[in-house]
Structures are given as structure tokens and as C-alpha cells.
Design a protein around this motif. Structure first.
Motif, PDB file in Angstrom:
ATOM      1  N   LYS A  95      35.891  46.116  37.490  1.00 55.37           N
ATOM      2  CA  LYS A  95      35.004  46.788  36.523  1.00 55.37           C
ATOM      3  C   LYS A  95      34.163  45.767  35.767  1.00 55.37           C
ATOM      4  O   LYS A  95      32.996  46.018  35.463  1.00 55.37           O
ATOM      5  CB  LYS A  95      35.823  47.628  35.545  1.00 55.37           C
ATOM      6  CG  LYS A  95      36.252  48.950  36.140  1.00 55.37           C
ATOM      7  CD  LYS A  95      36.931  49.848  35.128  1.00 55.37           C
ATOM      8  CE  LYS A  95      37.314  51.154  35.804  1.00 55.37           C
ATOM      9  NZ  LYS A  95      38.235  51.953  35.026  1.00 55.37           N
ATOM     10  N   LYS A 117      40.607  46.484  36.834  1.00 61.74           N
ATOM     11  CA  LYS A 117      39.981  46.056  35.564  1.00 61.74           C
ATOM     12  C   LYS A 117      39.003  44.915  35.829  1.00 61.74           C
ATOM     13  O   LYS A 117      37.902  44.887  35.279  1.00 61.74           O
ATOM     14  CB  LYS A 117      41.054  45.591  34.581  1.00 61.74           C
ATOM     15  CG  LYS A 117      41.884  46.720  33.996  1.00 61.74           C
ATOM     16  CD  LYS A 117      42.893  46.176  32.991  1.00 61.74           C
ATOM     17  CE  LYS A 117      43.892  47.251  32.632  1.00 61.74           C
ATOM     18  NZ  LYS A 117      45.024  46.714  31.858  1.00 61.74           N
ATOM     19  N   LYS A 140      30.335  45.670  35.702  1.00 60.50           N
ATOM     20  CA  LYS A 140      29.697  45.832  34.386  1.00 60.50           C
ATOM     21  C   LYS A 140      28.585  44.798  34.185  1.00 60.50           C
ATOM     22  O   LYS A 140      27.532  45.118  33.628  1.00 60.50           O
ATOM     23  CB  LYS A 140      30.751  45.685  33.288  1.00 60.50           C
ATOM     24  CG  LYS A 140      30.212  45.845  31.866  1.00 60.50           C
ATOM     25  CD  LYS A 140      31.311  45.661  30.842  1.00 60.50           C
ATOM     26  CE  LYS A 140      30.710  45.629  29.440  1.00 60.50           C
ATOM     27  NZ  LYS A 140      31.720  45.306  28.405  1.00 60.50           N
ATOM     28  N   GLY A 143      27.469  49.218  36.119  1.00 62.05           N
ATOM     29  CA  GLY A 143      28.708  49.986  36.338  1.00 62.05           C
ATOM     30  C   GLY A 143      28.848  50.517  37.737  1.00 62.05           C
ATOM     31  O   GLY A 143      29.913  50.993  38.131  1.00 62.05           O
TER      32      GLY A 143
END
Lengths: 129, 441
Positions: A42, A39, A46, B113
Motif C-alpha cells: 500500500k 501494508k 500510495k 493508490g
């Protein structure tokens, strides 16, 4: 096709494929994996933190290396920095859970080792230990 | 044998698109460099974490689109007319172009991403994979009956196959087994990235060898034993030397050991360049009036300089100092502009028939590109050495203090980078005008 060129190619390719499979499956990490690392990673991806910062010297060079940040700074410092930005770094509007996950990720990165080159010693063969 | 008109036109479109990507890469690059000089410049509009990936992806697409166009043209120049439907090639072209547009749009809107060098949302990669599969099938179909392939065909084949392999490998982090493990994830990421660079270098050098063969009007070199020896050294390095990017990470010692040993095999290539420098120089000077040879001449100089730097920073004990500094950037910029782009310009000028006497070519721009690149490269090295000294200093002060000490070098980096960009854009305009003229005719 020239047979000897093909044979040499096949040998080198076989070695490469064997090496690749070995690397995919051999354990490398001392730290046990957990879902929270993913997490946090990410969040790191991101917001593309890697463009300006590095982990183990890998990344962009506009900002400092963050491998061992959590050994030097506490989580409140990081939260304040990310939320307010600096002269160079923009403000990032991370959610509270994203900040928590990112901090956990950086704590795990910190536990994998040191990125400080002063901790590495050179040998006479040019290798490092 | 010349490819037919519609296929030739399509290869020109590939090349023109590549040149436009290079133009945008220069624009994004100068804007990124400005943020080193004026911290906070454009921070609230288009900050560095958007500009850097836009710059890098634009460069990658300059290479990929141009290589598609060149290999396609050269392969059918060598083998004869293509016997497959042009619509598949149009789909290949369209997919790559669409991928680029989506990638840049995602960056400029701050949608990420992905991983370093592929920061865009992973789903966009499917377009690149699709386009590349068409490229691979078309290539394999074309060479299926070729006996005794010259080395440049081996190099194109290797490059095309392993670009696809490494692109897919670079997405293994999507599998939880990999992404759950930090060190394994870093190791596989750099295994893929390192070999991927090797794959497009294979395609590039193959194109360079083909052009040199055509200028000499024989394939003696590309069927010689030495050509294959050098090919296998390059292949082995592509497969095994990538670990020199991660010497300072806690990855497996065997990865570091193999990478160190294999990286040092490039000393054979370096030694050969030194041994044959006089003969090589004479060959170039005899044909220096040809635009393609002019570009190759400069690429040879940059191969020498960058290979020396690469071998040095592949020694782990030196890498400890250079890693995480602009010394790495000097190597990548020197290689991408000085070697890769010079070879691509050489190939482009060859197929656009710019070696003809009646074609006016601004040789002054070629010289100025290389002189400004020299200043830019040197500035990056000096900045890198300053950071390297700071990194290993026992009384290391704050990161921003080090950046402040490097400020004047950052200014010189920006100015030389700006000059480099201006002269490269001059060359881009010349090539685009020539392509436009040839398409209209």
C-alpha cells in the motif's frame, strides 16, 4: 448469428474462462503471505514508486529495478534515500511506520526470486529456464 | 443511413473530448521526456511519478472516448436510427469525462493508490465501469436482432465486453487472497492489463474495417472467411498471450509456455502482410487522395514494423534482453501512435467527411507525424538496446552511469518527441475546427 462463428467463439471463450479460474486459484508463491506485505504494498502504491522503478522489470524506467535491492543495500540506506531524495528522485515524507512496511515489502519481493537477466538461460526453442 | 442530428452531435463530442485528452497526453509526455534530459526538471512542482500516469491515462482516455464516439456513430450508420433515449448516452459521456478530470486531478495532487496504468484511487473506476455498462447495454440492445453479424460487429462486441471484464479483473488485487501473494498478484495484474490492450485493439480494428468497407462500398471483406480467421487469431492472442509481459517473473511455467506458443500465431498475420504487400500497396495508392486512406496507409507500415518487433520480443530468449528497457516503450509508442492513433484519425476523418475534395487537409502534417515518429521510435530502440547490453554485461556498472551514457539519445528522444507532439497537435486543431464547424451547422 452465423452458427459456426458462434460455436468457435464459445469454444475459445470457454477455454479462456477455464484458464482464468485455474490461475485465480492455483498457488504460485513460494513465500508465505502475511499482512505486513499488504501494508508495504500500500505504501508502494500510495507514493506511486512504480512510476519510476520496476519490480521484475515492470514499471517506469527513470529509476533502477528494485526487485533485489534489499540483497544489496540495508534498510538505513533506503530510508536515507527516500527521505533526502536524489538529483532525480524527489524527497518523500514517509512516516517511520510506512518506511518500515515498505522495507518489509521489498524484502519479501527480494525473496521471490531474481530479476537479473544474467541468471536466466535460453534454450534452443527460444524459451528460458 | 446517417444517424440523426442530436446523436451525431453527441458522437462528435465524444471524439472532440478524445482529441483534447490526446493533446494533454502530448503535453504530459513531453514534460516527462524532459526529465530524462534534465534530471530534476520540475521535480519539486510536478515530478515524474505524477507526469507518467497523467500521460498514460490521457492516452487511454483518448482511445476510450474516441472509440465510444466512433462505434456509436458507425453502429447506427450500419443499423439505422438509434431507438433509445439520448439522455443515457449523455450520462455515459458525462461519466467518462468526469472520471478523466478526477483522475488527472488526483495525479497532479499526488493522490494515488492504484496499480500501474491505473494509479488513481480505485473508487474513481466506478465511474468508468458505470459508463461502460451503459455502453454495453446500448450495444447489445442495438445488435439484438442482427443476423450474420459482419466481423466488425463481432470485434466491437468482443472489445466492449472484455474491456469491462479486464477492468474489473485488474482490481482483483483489492481482495486479500490476491494481494497477499506477490507472484499471483503480478500474474493477474498483467493478465488483465495485457488482455485489456487487446480489447481496445479489437474495437479499433473493427472501426478500421468498417471504414474500409464504406470506402469500397461493400461488406465483402467483413463477411469473408479470412476476416473471421484473423479475428479468431486476434481473439486467441487477446485471451492467452499476455504472459509475454512476465516471462522474467517467477510465475508458472505453463503461463509462459502458453503465451510463447500463442504469441507465435501472429506469424500468420505477419506472413500474410508480406505475401499481400504488393496488392495492399496498390489498393492504398489508388485511393491515396482520400485522407482516411492516407492514414490507413501509414498505419499499415507501423503494423508491419511493430508486429515484427512484437513477435521478436515475444520470444522469451530475446525478451530477457529487451524486458525492462525502452524497447518495450518503442513497441507501445509505435503501436499507440503509429497504429491506433492513425486508425482513429482515419475513422475520424471519414465521419467528419474530410475525404471530400473541397476540404483542405494538411497532408504535410500527416507525413511529418510519421517521419518524426520514425526518429522517435528508432531512438527508443537504440536507448533500449544500450540498456539491454548493460543489463546482461558481466561488468555491470551503476544504473546512473548507464543513464549518463544514454544522455545524447535521451536528448534526441526529447527533440523528436517534441516535433511529433507539434505535428500531432496540428492535426488535433484541424479536427477540432472541423467538428466545431459541423456542430454549428
Amino acid at each position: 448469428m452465423n452458427l459456426s462463428v458462434k460455436n468457435v467463439f464459445v469454444v475459445i471463450l470457454s477455454l479462456f474462462l477455464g484458464y482464468s479460474v485455474y490461475l485465480y486459484f492455483i498457488p504460485m508463491d513460494r513465500v508465505k503471505p502475511d499482512d505486513v506485505i499488504v501494508k508495504g504494498k500500500k505504501v508502494w502504491l500510495k507514493y506511486n514508486c512504480n512510476s519510476c522503478h520496476q519490480i521484475y522489470g515492470l514499471g517506469g524506467y527513470l529509476g533502477p529495478d528494485l526487485t533485489n535491492l534489499m540483497s544489496r543495500a540495508d534498510s538505513n540506506y533506503l530510508k536515507a534515500l527516500v527521505s533526502s531524495g536524489t538529483q532525480v528522485m524527489p524527497k518523500f515524507k514517509l512516516k517511520e511506520q510506512e518506511l518500515t512496511d515498505l522495507i518489509h515489502f521489498l524484502i519479501c519481493v527480494d525473496s521471490t526470486g531474481s530479476s537479473d537477466p544474467r541468471t536466466l538461460k535460453a534454450t534452443i526453442y527460444g524459451a528460458i529456464e | 443511413m446517417e444517424p440523426s442530428n442530436k446523436f451525431t452531435k453527441l458522437s462528435y463530442y465524444f471524439i472532440a473530448s478524445g482529441l483534447i485528452c490526446l493533446f494533454l497526453a502530448l503535453l504530459f509526455g513531453v514534460m516527462s521526456a524532459a526529465q530524462y534530459v534534465s534530471p530534476g526538471f520540475l521535480k519539486d512542482i510536478v515530478s515524474f511519478e505524477r507526469l507518467r500516469p497523467a500521460h498514460v491515462s490521457s492516452i487511454i482516455f483518448w482511445l476510450l472516448l474516441t472509440l465510444n464516439g466512433l462505434i456509436f456513430y458507425f453502429l447506427h450508420n450500419y443499423l439505422g436510427p438509434a431507438s433509445f433515449k439520448i439522455n443515457w448516452l449523455r450520462i455515459q459521456f458525462g461519466s467518462l469525462c468526469l472520471a478523466y478530470v478526477l483522475i488527472i486531478t488526483s495525479y497532479l495532487f499526488g493522490v494515488f493508490g492504484g496499480r500501474e496504468y491505473w494509479e488513481f484511487p480505485p473508487i474513481i473506476s466506478l465511474l468508468i465501469v458505470f459508463s461502460w455498462i451503459i455502453f454495453l447495454f446500448r450495444f447489445l440492445y442495438s445488435v439484438r436482432q442482427v443476423h450474420q453479424m459482419p466481423v466488425f460487429v463481432w470485434m466491437w462486441l468482443t472489445g466492449i465486453v472484455f474491456f469491462l471484464f479486464t477492468l474489473i479483473e485488474s482490481y482483483l488485487w483489492l481482495i486479500p487472497y490476491v494481494s497477499h501473494h506477490i507472484v499471483k498478484d503480478i500474474t493477474i495484474q498483467w493478465k488483465a492489463n495485457g488482455s485489456m490492450v487487446g480489447s481496445w485493439n479489437m474495437m479499433m480494428y473493427g472501426c478500421g474495417i468498417y471504414v474500409m468497407d464504406k470506402i469500397k462500398q461493400n461488406h465483402d471483406y467483413s463477411k469473408s472467411k479470412m476476416a473471421y480467421v484473423l479475428y479468431f487469431i486476434g481473439l486467441t492472442n487477446m485471451f492467452f498471450n499476455w504472459g509475454h509481459h512476465i516471462y522474467t517473473t517467477p510465475t508458472l511455467p505453463i503461463v509462459k509456455g502458453i503465451s510463447y506458443a500463442i504469441s507465435m500465431t501472429e506469424l500468420f498475420i505477419f506472413g500474410r502482410i508480406i505475401f499481400y504487400w504488393r496488392k495492399s500497396l496498390e489498393e492504398h495508392l489508388n485511393k491515396i487522395h482520400l485522407v482516411s486512406i492516407r492514414f490507413m496507409f501509414y498505419s499499415d507500415i507501423w503494423i508491419f514494423l511493430n508486429l515484427l518487433l512484437a513477435i521478436l520480443i515475444s520470444i522469451p530468449a530475446i525478451n530477457v534482453f529487451s524486458h525492462g528497457t525502452f524497447i518495450t516503450v518503442a513497441h507501445s509508442m509505435g503501436a499507440t501512435i503509429g497504429i491506433n492513433s492513425m486508425i482513429l484519425f482515419s475513422c475520424i476523418s471519414f465521419i467528419l467527411n474530410m475525404n471530400a475534395k473541397e476540404v483542405q487537409f494538411p497532408i504535410w502534417a500527416v507525413k511529418m507525424v510519421n517521419w518524426s515518429l520514425g526518429v522517435f521510435w528508432s531512438t527508443l530502440l537504440i536507448t533500449g538496446v544500450n540498456k539491454a547490453i548493460w543489463q546482461v554485461s558481466s561488468s555491470k556498472d551503476h544504473f546512473m552511469a548507464m543513464m549518463h551514457r544514454n544522455h545524447n539519445w535521451h536528448i534526441l528522444m526529447l527533440l523528436s518527441g517534441l516535433l511529433l507532439a507539434i505535428f500531432l497537435i496540428a492535426l488535433i486543431i484541424v479536427f477540432l475546427k472541423r467538428i466545431n464547424k459541423l456542430i454549428r451547422n
